[in-house]
Enzyme design. Structure first.
Site, mmCIF file in Angstrom:
data_model
loop_
_atom_site.group_PDB
_atom_site.id
_atom_site.type_symbol
_atom_site.label_atom_id
_atom_site.label_comp_id
_atom_site.label_asym_id
_atom_site.label_seq_id
_atom_site.Cartn_x
_atom_site.Cartn_y
_atom_site.Cartn_z
ATOM 1 C CD GLU A 184 128.536 78.031 27.610
ATOM 2 O OE1 GLU A 184 127.700 78.763 27.055
ATOM 3 O OE2 GLU A 184 128.256 77.312 28.590
ATOM 4 C CD GLU A 282 130.053 78.802 32.309
ATOM 5 O OE1 GLU A 282 128.823 78.627 32.170
ATOM 6 O OE2 GLU A 282 130.696 79.671 31.705
ATOM 7 C CG HIS A 295 115.922 89.230 36.279
ATOM 8 N ND1 HIS A 295 115.628 90.020 35.189
ATOM 9 C CD2 HIS A 295 116.552 88.134 35.799
ATOM 10 C CE1 HIS A 295 116.072 89.422 34.096
ATOM 11 N NE2 HIS A 295 116.634 88.281 34.431
ATOM 12 C CG ASN A 297 115.959 83.109 40.164
ATOM 13 O OD1 ASN A 297 116.570 84.158 39.918
ATOM 14 N ND2 ASN A 297 115.596 82.759 41.383
ATOM 15 C CB SER A 399 120.856 87.796 39.987
ATOM 16 O OG SER A 399 121.349 86.469 40.079
HETATM 17 CA CA CA Z 1 116.352 86.446 40.358
#
Ligand code: CA
Length: 486
Positions: A184, A282, A295, A297, A399
């Site tokens: 990127e 991607e 965590h 998103n 994640s």
């Molecule tokens: Ca998560």
């Protein structure tokens, strides 16, 4: 306004349906997509799984659709993925050896992934960030070891790092097809933000790839294809500065990156004007708005969950539809449309928080935090704060894309994974079982002898030489495919 209201209603319905669809998704559910006919015979159906080694170290296992534990790379190959993308950071560790996390994505980790991809017949796409941690349009932090060096010295070290890494990867068994020189890099690379400096570093990386193997493709990777004039600006700049490359790759996340028609249009400009291959390096799409690791998103309720570009539902069918649609948008560019790679399609939770509340949730969350710190299987560990204080230093954790994976919280493949098999016509698969083998040659011979009649997709798949007729040449071609000659 109307649109926003519409999505609020959809959202409300989804919130009610999510727990149910999550259960259905891991069971006997199926998805269905209409296959496209690739214009490029080497069409890439890729997936980035750079975090897999760290997840496995933290105890995560992967299962196929039957619930049997298998190597993730085998499951992907069995479901039609033909290319694995892996990021490489120069040195994602503190001086005393603590990992920055994000999959501990150094060369050693890439070696392990590359070897396993090759074992199951998949090619490797190596994604050099030329940074010690995440690189994107806002972050192109120079590796610690290159800090304070002149541009010439940096170019020399970038060349050396690229060539030696590729030699190591191949020496350890990887089957390298393509190399990304930077990640990127819209406005900078490895701490260089001026166009002449960027071009010099691009060319140093490209030269390393050419010296490594002239048959390996050199890709440059950018993002924001939705910005007015962005792709044209970048492709014109690369031409003006005589940058050597084969593939113009872009990120395409439908929440932010404009329409598919625009994507085809801007990639078509690069293919037609400069004769380059184009691809989406991607993309991803959420199959639920639920989180499974504690965590937050990226795509969640009341965030990125409405907008005019969200054409698909947040379920497995929607996820498959998105992949198919992005593949189609690249494919209709023509023969230069090289394919699509899905980003981190297996970055699932290290410990499922689903259904947990109160003290139980707190306990699981703190266990997950310990796993992210110890094994580096979250997007960033606290140790990354020395290198990336403003982002990783403040928001390190797990994640942010576990709801965009093709695996549920227990590591079992979701039905949407089949899209990699079903989104393109598999030439030679005359009997439609997802493989090309002797049974397909038999089916074609029976069709020629009028013992059976192949129709529709099966007829399309059997017409390997695309002559418009299925005859003895196609049966021969299947035998040559099985023998590995074709
Ligand atoms: Ca998560």
């Amino acid at each position: 306004m109307k649109l926003r209201l519409f999505f609020s209603v959809i959202l409300a319905s989804l919130m009610l349906l999510c727990p149910l669809s999550a259960v259905a998704a891991s069971g006997g559910d199926t998805v269905s997509v209409e296959p496209i006919k690739p214009n490029n015979p080497g069409f890439i159906k890729g997936m980035d799984v750079s975090s897999v080694i760290s997840l496995e170290n933290a105890g995560v296992t992967f299962k196929n659709r039957d619930g049997e534990e298998e190597d993730l790379l085998k499951i992907l190959a069995d479901n039609g993925v033909n290319t694995i993308r892996v990021r490489v950071w120069n040195d994602p560790y503190t001086a005393d050896g603590r990992s920055y996390g994000g999959g501990n994505s150094d060369l050693n980790t890439a070696v392990q992934i590359g070897r396993r991809a090759a074992r199951y017949g998949m090619k490797l796409m190596v994604d050099f960030h030329y940074s010690d941690f995440w690189a994107d349009p806002g972050k192109q932090t120079v590796p610690k070891a290159w800090q304070g060096l002149s541009l010439d010295e940096k170019a020399r070290l970038l060349y050396d790092f690229t060539l030696s890494s590729l030699l190591t990867l191949r020496g350890e068994g990887a089957d390298i097809r393509m190399v990304q020189v930077g990640n990127e890099t819209n406005g900078g690379i490895a701490g260089e933000w001026e166009r002449g400096g960027m071009a010099k570093l691009f060319n140093a990386g490209a030269k390393a790839v050419r010296d490594f193997d002239p048959n390996v493709l050199v890709a440059l990777h950018f993002t924001n294809p939705e910005r007015e004039g962005m792709v044209k600006y970048l492709a014109d700049f690369l031409n003006e500065y005589a940058v050597d490359y084969d593939v113009y790759a872009t990120s395409y996340y439908p929440y932010w990156h404009g329409s598919l028609a625009n994507l085809t249009n801007v990639l078509g400009y690069v293919a037609e004007t400069y004769g380059k291959y184009v691809m989406v390096a991607e993309t991803s799409y959420a199959n639920t708005l639920a989180d499974t690791d504690g965590h937050d998103n990226t795509v969640r309720e009341q965030s990125n969950s409405s907008g005019e570009n969200l054409l698909w539902q947040f379920n497995c069918q929607g996820q498959a539809d998105e992949v198919r649609a992005v593949m189609n948008a690249v494919n209709i560019v023509g023969e230069k449309g090289l394919g699509v790679c899905y980003w981190e399609g297996a970055w699932i939770t290290a410990g499922d928080t689903t259904g947990k509340t109160g003290a139980e949730l707190e306990e699981r969350y703190s266990q997950n935090k310990a796993l992210w710190e110890q094994y580096g299987c979250g997007w960033a560990a606290s140790a990354a704060s020395e290198y990336d204080p403003n982002d990783a230093g403040r928001y390190y954790g797990g994640s942010a894309v576990d709801n965009q994976a093709f695996f549920d919280a227990q590591g079992r493949a979701l039905p949407s994974l089949r899209v990699f098999l079903e989104a393109t016509v598999l030439y030679g698969d005359a009997n439609g079982d997802g493989r090309v083998d002797i049974n397909d040659a038999t089916a074609v011979q029976k069709h020629i002898a009028r013992l059976i009649t192949l129709g529709g997709e099966r007829l399309e798949a059997a017409d390997i030489d695309r002559s418009g007729r299925v005859n003895i040449n196609d049966a021969t071609d299947i035998q040559r495919m099985i023998a590995g000659i074709l």
